[in-house]
Write a protein that holds these residues in place. Structure first.
Motif, PDB file in Angstrom:
ATOM      1  N   UNK A  33       0.794  -1.224   0.000  1.00 30.11           N
ATOM      2  CA  UNK A  33       0.000   0.000   0.000  1.00 30.11           C
ATOM      3  C   UNK A  33       0.827   1.274   0.000  1.00 30.11           C
ATOM      4  N   UNK A  34       0.131   2.373   0.241  1.00 34.39           N
ATOM      5  CA  UNK A  34       0.764   3.686   0.251  1.00 34.39           C
ATOM      6  C   UNK A  34       0.642   4.302   1.636  1.00 34.39           C
ATOM      7  N   UNK A  35       1.567   5.204   1.920  1.00 37.79           N
ATOM      8  CA  UNK A  35       1.679   5.843   3.229  1.00 37.79           C
ATOM      9  C   UNK A  35       1.776   7.351   3.033  1.00 37.79           C
ATOM     10  N   UNK A  36       1.410   8.084   4.054  1.00 30.51           N
ATOM     11  CA  UNK A  36       1.623   9.534   4.050  1.00 30.51           C
ATOM     12  C   UNK A  36       2.261   9.918   5.386  1.00 30.51           C
ATOM     13  N   UNK A  37       2.924  11.039   5.384  1.00 29.65           N
ATOM     14  CA  UNK A  37       3.558  11.521   6.612  1.00 29.65           C
ATOM     15  C   UNK A  37       2.508  12.243   7.443  1.00 29.65           C
ATOM     16  N   UNK A  38       2.296  11.751   8.645  1.00 27.21           N
ATOM     17  CA  UNK A  38       1.327  12.377   9.545  1.00 27.21           C
ATOM     18  C   UNK A  38       1.999  13.315  10.536  1.00 27.21           C
ATOM     19  N   UNK A  39       3.309  13.148  10.707  1.00 27.06           N
ATOM     20  CA  UNK A  39       4.049  14.021  11.626  1.00 27.06           C
ATOM     21  C   UNK A  39       5.530  13.923  11.295  1.00 27.06           C
ATOM     22  N   UNK A  40       6.172  15.086  11.178  1.00 25.79           N
ATOM     23  CA  UNK A  40       7.620  15.121  10.978  1.00 25.79           C
ATOM     24  C   UNK A  40       8.192  16.284  11.768  1.00 25.79           C
ATOM     25  N   UNK A  41       8.993  15.975  12.749  1.00 28.92           N
ATOM     26  CA  UNK A  41       9.658  16.972  13.594  1.00 28.92           C
ATOM     27  C   UNK A  41      11.151  16.896  13.338  1.00 28.92           C
ATOM     28  N   UNK A  42      11.737  17.999  12.869  1.00 25.31           N
ATOM     29  CA  UNK A  42      13.176  18.120  12.657  1.00 25.31           C
ATOM     30  C   UNK A  42      13.559  19.528  13.119  1.00 25.31           C
ATOM     31  N   UNK A  43      13.721  19.698  14.419  1.00 29.98           N
ATOM     32  CA  UNK A  43      13.970  20.967  15.092  1.00 29.98           C
ATOM     33  C   UNK A  43      12.761  21.899  15.049  1.00 29.98           C
ATOM     34  N   UNK A  44      11.792  21.575  14.225  1.00 26.28           N
ATOM     35  CA  UNK A  44      10.513  22.265  14.153  1.00 26.28           C
ATOM     36  C   UNK A  44       9.543  21.353  13.406  1.00 26.28           C
ATOM     37  N   UNK A  45       8.263  21.669  13.466  1.00 21.20           N
ATOM     38  CA  UNK A  45       7.268  20.852  12.779  1.00 21.20           C
ATOM     39  C   UNK A  45       7.354  21.108  11.270  1.00 21.20           C
ATOM     40  N   UNK A  46       7.719  20.075  10.519  1.00 15.70           N
ATOM     41  CA  UNK A  46       7.852  20.181   9.067  1.00 15.70           C
ATOM     42  C   UNK A  46       6.838  19.289   8.342  1.00 15.70           C
ATOM     43  N   UNK A  47       5.816  18.875   9.055  1.00 20.36           N
ATOM     44  CA  UNK A  47       4.822  17.967   8.487  1.00 20.36           C
ATOM     45  C   UNK A  47       4.209  18.529   7.210  1.00 20.36           C
ATOM     46  N   UNK A 113      14.921   9.680  15.614  1.00 21.30           N
ATOM     47  CA  UNK A 113      16.350   9.768  15.343  1.00 21.30           C
ATOM     48  C   UNK A 113      17.098   8.826  16.271  1.00 21.30           C
ATOM     49  N   UNK A 114      18.143   8.197  15.754  1.00 18.88           N
ATOM     50  CA  UNK A 114      18.885   7.250  16.578  1.00 18.88           C
ATOM     51  C   UNK A 114      19.889   7.921  17.507  1.00 18.88           C
ATOM     52  N   UNK A 115      20.029   9.222  17.419  1.00 17.53           N
ATOM     53  CA  UNK A 115      20.927   9.958  18.310  1.00 17.53           C
ATOM     54  C   UNK A 115      20.155  10.430  19.541  1.00 17.53           C
ATOM     55  N   UNK A 116      20.618  10.101  20.746  1.00 19.12           N
ATOM     56  CA  UNK A 116      19.916  10.547  21.952  1.00 19.12           C
ATOM     57  C   UNK A 116      19.838  12.064  22.101  1.00 19.12           C
ATOM     58  N   UNK A 117      20.741  12.785  21.439  1.00 19.68           N
ATOM     59  CA  UNK A 117      20.734  14.246  21.560  1.00 19.68           C
ATOM     60  C   UNK A 117      19.733  14.907  20.610  1.00 19.68           C
ATOM     61  N   UNK A 118      19.099  14.126  19.734  1.00 18.98           N
ATOM     62  CA  UNK A 118      18.121  14.659  18.779  1.00 18.98           C
ATOM     63  C   UNK A 118      16.727  14.207  19.180  1.00 18.98           C
ATOM     64  N   UNK A 119      15.742  15.048  18.901  1.00 18.86           N
ATOM     65  CA  UNK A 119      14.358  14.653  19.166  1.00 18.86           C
ATOM     66  C   UNK A 119      13.547  14.527  17.876  1.00 18.86           C
ATOM     67  N   UNK A 120      14.241  14.319  16.743  1.00 16.82           N
ATOM     68  CA  UNK A 120      13.568  14.201  15.459  1.00 16.82           C
ATOM     69  C   UNK A 120      12.654  12.981  15.450  1.00 16.82           C
ATOM     70  N   UNK A 121      11.470  13.158  14.859  1.00 14.42           N
ATOM     71  CA  UNK A 121      10.492  12.084  14.747  1.00 14.42           C
ATOM     72  C   UNK A 121       9.871  12.112  13.363  1.00 14.42           C
ATOM     73  N   UNK A 122       9.580  10.939  12.850  1.00  8.84           N
ATOM     74  CA  UNK A 122       8.955  10.786  11.540  1.00  8.84           C
ATOM     75  C   UNK A 122       7.865   9.724  11.663  1.00  8.84           C
ATOM     76  N   UNK A 123       6.610  10.125  11.394  1.00 10.02           N
ATOM     77  CA  UNK A 123       5.473   9.211  11.519  1.00 10.02           C
ATOM     78  C   UNK A 123       4.776   9.092  10.174  1.00 10.02           C
ATOM     79  N   UNK A 124       4.497   7.852   9.775  1.00  7.70           N
ATOM     80  CA  UNK A 124       3.723   7.566   8.572  1.00  7.70           C
ATOM     81  C   UNK A 124       2.420   6.908   8.991  1.00  7.70           C
ATOM     82  N   UNK A 125       1.356   7.182   8.253  1.00  2.76           N
ATOM     83  CA  UNK A 125       0.100   6.460   8.416  1.00  2.76           C
ATOM     84  C   UNK A 125      -0.292   5.882   7.061  1.00  2.76           C
ATOM     85  N   UNK A 126      -0.987   4.769   7.121  1.00  2.00           N
ATOM     86  CA  UNK A 126      -1.419   4.081   5.908  1.00  2.00           C
ATOM     87  C   UNK A 126      -2.554   4.859   5.272  1.00  2.00           C
ATOM     88  N   UNK A 127      -2.497   5.002   3.960  1.00  3.07           N
ATOM     89  CA  UNK A 127      -3.592   5.656   3.213  1.00  3.07           C
ATOM     90  C   UNK A 127      -4.764   4.725   3.102  1.00  3.07           C
TER      91      UNK A 127
END
Length: 127
Positions: A33-47, A113-127
């Protein structure tokens, strides 16, 4: 003696509830199937930068991002605890990384993010 017998029967009934041949982690095929980004945080909300794209994790390691007027191609791979994403196109380069899986279900993928000093998050949801 009676209490011992009751404990034994309770133990047997609990132990028999576990299904044989199952594992604690369900098998999820993100290539389905296909996915979309429901949340992306990279120092700010970039969703919102990715709201017009849907993603396909193809078998063989190709990752496609389909926008309203463009299709961008990258690669992906998966190990037990990680998903690696790599796009050469600058539009998608913020998504690049060796992400830790925090949740993987048939309807959602949560990565961080795999670095403990980063709080980056990337979430996908199924379409």
């Amino acid at each position: 003696m009676r209490n011992t017998l009751l404990y034994f029967l309770l133990f047997i009934s609990i132990a028999s509830c576990k299904k044989s041949g199952t594992t604690d982690e369900p098998t999820v095929n993100i290539s389905d199937g296909t996915w979309r980004i429901s949340y992306f945080w990279d120092q700010q909300d970039k969703t919102s930068n990715y709201s017009s794209y849907y993603f396909m994790f193809l078998n063989g390691g190709t990752l496609m991002a389909h926008g309203s007027s463009t299709t961008l191609t990258g690669t992906w791979s998966q190990t037990g605890t990680r998903i690696n994403i790599n796009f050469s196109n600058p539009t998608m380069s913020d998504l690049n990384g060796d992400w830790l899986k925090t949740e993987l279900t048939n309807s959602g993928i949560k990565l961080k993010d795999d670095s403990p000093s980063q709080d980056d998050q990337l979430h996908f949801v199924k379409n």
